[in-house]
Design an enzyme around this catalytic site. Structure first.
Site, mmCIF file in Angstrom:
data_model
loop_
_atom_site.group_PDB
_atom_site.id
_atom_site.type_symbol
_atom_site.label_atom_id
_atom_site.label_comp_id
_atom_site.label_asym_id
_atom_site.label_seq_id
_atom_site.Cartn_x
_atom_site.Cartn_y
_atom_site.Cartn_z
ATOM 1 N N LYS A 170 0.748 -1.127 -0.150
ATOM 2 C CA LYS A 170 0.029 -0.003 0.025
ATOM 3 C C LYS A 170 0.927 1.251 -0.059
ATOM 4 O O LYS A 170 1.753 1.184 0.853
ATOM 5 C CB LYS A 170 -0.868 0.062 1.332
ATOM 6 C CG LYS A 170 -1.671 1.229 1.596
ATOM 7 C CD LYS A 170 -2.620 0.782 2.482
ATOM 8 C CE LYS A 170 -2.438 2.023 3.700
ATOM 9 N NZ LYS A 170 -3.626 1.698 4.805
ATOM 10 N N GLY A 222 -4.090 -0.997 9.880
ATOM 11 C CA GLY A 222 -3.155 -1.114 11.043
ATOM 12 C C GLY A 222 -2.802 0.216 11.553
ATOM 13 O O GLY A 222 -3.141 1.355 10.822
ATOM 14 N N LYS A 237 1.213 5.358 0.474
ATOM 15 C CA LYS A 237 0.532 6.588 0.846
ATOM 16 C C LYS A 237 0.571 7.469 -0.569
ATOM 17 O O LYS A 237 1.748 7.688 -1.021
ATOM 18 C CB LYS A 237 1.432 7.095 2.085
ATOM 19 C CG LYS A 237 1.099 6.410 3.512
ATOM 20 C CD LYS A 237 -0.520 6.130 3.562
ATOM 21 C CE LYS A 237 -0.645 5.567 4.882
ATOM 22 N NZ LYS A 237 -2.100 5.464 5.663
ATOM 23 N N ASP A 283 -3.395 4.895 -0.284
ATOM 24 C CA ASP A 283 -4.352 5.449 0.841
ATOM 25 C C ASP A 283 -4.046 7.051 0.758
ATOM 26 O O ASP A 283 -2.731 7.367 0.878
ATOM 27 C CB ASP A 283 -3.764 4.867 2.154
ATOM 28 C CG ASP A 283 -4.638 5.235 3.345
ATOM 29 O OD1 ASP A 283 -5.403 5.956 3.200
ATOM 30 O OD2 ASP A 283 -4.468 4.866 4.403
HETATM 31 O O1 OSB Z 1 -4.587 5.302 7.342
HETATM 32 O O2 OSB Z 1 -4.181 3.212 7.449
HETATM 33 C C1 OSB Z 1 -3.933 4.352 7.870
HETATM 34 C C2 OSB Z 1 -0.934 4.275 10.097
HETATM 35 C C3 OSB Z 1 -1.327 5.447 11.041
HETATM 36 C C4 OSB Z 1 -2.542 5.950 10.797
HETATM 37 C C5 OSB Z 1 -3.386 5.786 9.441
HETATM 38 C C6 OSB Z 1 -2.681 4.661 9.028
HETATM 39 C C7 OSB Z 1 -1.847 4.051 9.129
HETATM 40 C C8 OSB Z 1 -1.100 3.150 8.196
HETATM 41 C C9 OSB Z 1 -0.193 2.226 8.658
HETATM 42 O O3 OSB Z 1 -1.361 3.069 6.916
HETATM 43 C C10 OSB Z 1 -0.446 0.932 8.703
HETATM 44 C C11 OSB Z 1 0.385 0.081 9.691
HETATM 45 O O4 OSB Z 1 1.264 -0.520 8.916
HETATM 46 O O5 OSB Z 1 0.213 -0.267 10.979
HETATM 47 MG MG MG Z 2 -5.781 4.412 5.891
#
Ligand code: OSB
Ligand code: MG
Length: 375
Positions: free
Chosen positions: A164, A293, A166, A191
């Site tokens: 995924k 997560g 960002k 994301d």
């Molecule tokens: O939007 O999924 C999200 C981490 C912190 C806050 C929001 C998000 C995230 C992640 C990390 O995308 C997911 C992980 O590896 O724990």
């Molecule tokens: Mg997210």
């Protein structure tokens, strides 16, 4: 089951340095603070992790609001109460509006406790059907495309089959194009953490060409209506994260056509009871879910694996190995990636991970112990 009485509750605020900064559209983090909640009854101790962050960026809760609400309201509603099933906890704390992450941490500790008392794994107590869960990795924004490709390369080499990325305005299509060119068959998704508006619809139409599994939370963190408008314009499924704060939000989102997939984070929705209600609603409507997560320690990760072992978690979860974020975790054993990009669900009593007392002491910043009167 003979009711349990919670005799003592402890809050532990810890701070864990990240092995690599994690950047999203809402900011860059180098340290992960979090609250661990422990509940004691009859010689057993259950653990829950509060996923609220250092500031109100992803959600309005922070570690300090969660500490306040746990200490001043939630603990008193649960301590000394007879509890026959963890699904009773939402009723005990129903007067508290919002503060889902604080509520989840306490409820989830009680799920661990009850599973231990029954001598079953948390996955079994939740109704899990899978011995191992497919997982992927969430890759933060990087200063350059070369740096991003280097990150992705490392994770693919480690064995992750789903990545995924960002994204944010100005760092979107070109990132996806670069990763897709290098990895034509990789399971890939993005994301946006709410960084766009409907005025950016053209960006998402461009992203439609890159065989993404889904586009996560493109629009406003509290929106369902604009997401429905955008979803009608796209082939790629929209997945909602921030917008789904309860089972009711999930029902509204599906009714509106705001998404075709839901990311379930147990902290965001207020605990395993609500998470399973969303799972069941989506299963009944043929809508796939996956486990999000929040940079958890192994306490949160073990809980996420148990949740994701239930039937309708059919897409890979953001449940990477803890070493992706932390050099040393506070709970052991470390949950490690299998060669098929799965992680095995712990099958011992409760969560199946235990706190390392020395490591906990080394990273703990605040500690509170509250005993039931008469206990
Ligand atoms: O939007 O999924 C999200 C981490 C912190 C806050 C929001 C998000 C995230 C992640 C990390 O995308 C997911 C992980 O590896 O724990
Ligand atoms: Mg997210």
């Amino acid at each position: 089951m003979k009711p349990l009485t919670i005799e003592q509750i402890e809050l532990h605020l810890i701070e864990m340095p990240l092995v690599h900064p994690f950047e999203t559209s809402f900011g860059r983090e180098t340290v992960r603070p979090c609250i661990l909640v422990s509940v004691a009854s009859d010689g057993l101790i259950g653990w829950g992790e509060c996923v609220a962050g250092s500031g109100p960026w992803y959600a309005s809760e922070t570690v300090q609001t969660a500490w306040h609400v746990l200490r001043d309201y939630l603990i008193g509603m649960v301590l000394g109460q007879p509890i026959s099933a963890p699904q009773e906890v939402p009723e005990l704390v129903a007067r508290v509006r919002g503060h889902a992450m604080a509520r989840a941490a306490l409820e989830n500790a009680i799920w661990d406790l009850v599973a231990q008392a029954q001598g079953v794994s948390l996955a079994t107590l939740l109704g899990g059907t899978r011995a191992a869960v497919p997982v992927g990795v969430s890759v933060g924004l990087e200063p350059t495309i070369a740096a991003l490709l280097a990150q992705v390369e490392g994770f693919v080499a480690r064995g992750y089959q789903r990545v995924k990325l960002k994204i944010k305005p100005g760092q979107d299509v070109q990132l996806v194009r670069a990763v897709r060119e290098r990895y034509p068959d990789l399971l890939l998704q993005v994301d946006a953490n709410s960084a766009y508006t409907l005025a950016d619809t053209a960006v998402f139409k461009e992203l439609d060409a890159y065989q993404l599994l889904l586009i996560e939370q493109p629009l406003h963190h509290d929106d369902l209506v604009d997401h429905a408008t955008l979803q009608h314009e796209l082939h790629t499924p929209i997945c909602l994260d921030e917008s789904i704060q309860s089972p009711e939000h999930a029902r509204w989102a599906l009714q509106l056509g705001a998404c075709r997939v839901i990311n379930i984070k147990v902290g965001r929705v207020g605990g395993f009871t609500a998470a399973m209600a969303i799972h069941d609603l989506c299963a009944a409507q043929g809508v796939p879910v996956w486990c999000g997560g929040m940079l958890e320690t192994n306490i949160g990760r073990a809980g996420n694996l148990a949740l994701a072992s239930t039937a309708n978690f059919t897409l890979p979860g953001d449940i990477s190995e803890s070493v992706r974020y932390f050099a040393e975790d506070v709970a052991l054993p470390n949950l490690t990636l299998n060669s098929d990009s799965t992680i095995t669900v712990p099958d011992e009593g409760g969560l199946g991970v235990t706190l390392d007392a020395e490591r906990l002491a080394a990273v703990r910043q605040q500690h509170l112990v509250v005993r039931a009167s008469g206990a």
